[in-house]
Motif scaffolding. Structure first.
Motif: not given
Length: 156
Positions: A78-82
């Protein structure tokens, strides 16, 4: 369900970036003269052709696409998605603001298409900020991981 939404948005943004970037980089003059295609031409109204600029735009879109492709594969991160969402949001928001201020340069059809598609690209980036729901129950496909302390308490 949101992972499916994220993958769908990433695929859409990545596909658009790959097509635009590949076209601008490989055939900059053709891209400038005929973008977005389908009988429309949006770039000559905005200024004279510059091969260096056209190729740089293509390279930028291909870079966005590369990060988007990695994010598509690692969508659980989710960090990469954000980070990817922020990258597309900054680009699409600034791109949208500029082009919406230039709609007077286009005929009604082209101004309308720009006025619809550019804000939709902003909304697509925003959709990547929707958090993925995490179930509190363990997945039947994945065993529950216990820490050393949890194992020591239950085994004693």
């Amino acid at each position: 369900m949101n992972a499916l939404l994220h993958r769908s948005v990433l695929a859409l943004l990545g596909f658009g970036g790959a097509v635009t970037g590949g076209w601008a980089y490989a055939a900059p003059r053709h891209w400038y003269d005929t973008f977005p295609g389908m009988g429309m031409s949006w770039l000559p109204q905005l200024g004279p052709y510059n091969e260096h600029f056209a190729k740089d735009v293509g390279a930028m879109f291909l870079a966005l696409t590369a990060v988007t492709a990695v994010t598509f594969v690692l969508v659980a991160n989710q960090t990469l998605v954000r980070v990817t969402a922020l990258m597309w949001l900054v680009f699409n928001a600034l791109h949208c603001v500029y082009h919406l201020s230039m709609l007077q340069m286009y005929d009604t059809r082209d101004a309308t298409v720009n006025g619809i598609l550019l804000p939709l690209a902003v909304l697509a980036a925003v959709a990547l900020f929707i958090p993925v729901r995490v179930s509190s129950e363990p997945s039947p496909r994945r065993p529950v991981r216990r820490t050393y302390r949890q194992s020591a308490r239950t085994d004693a």
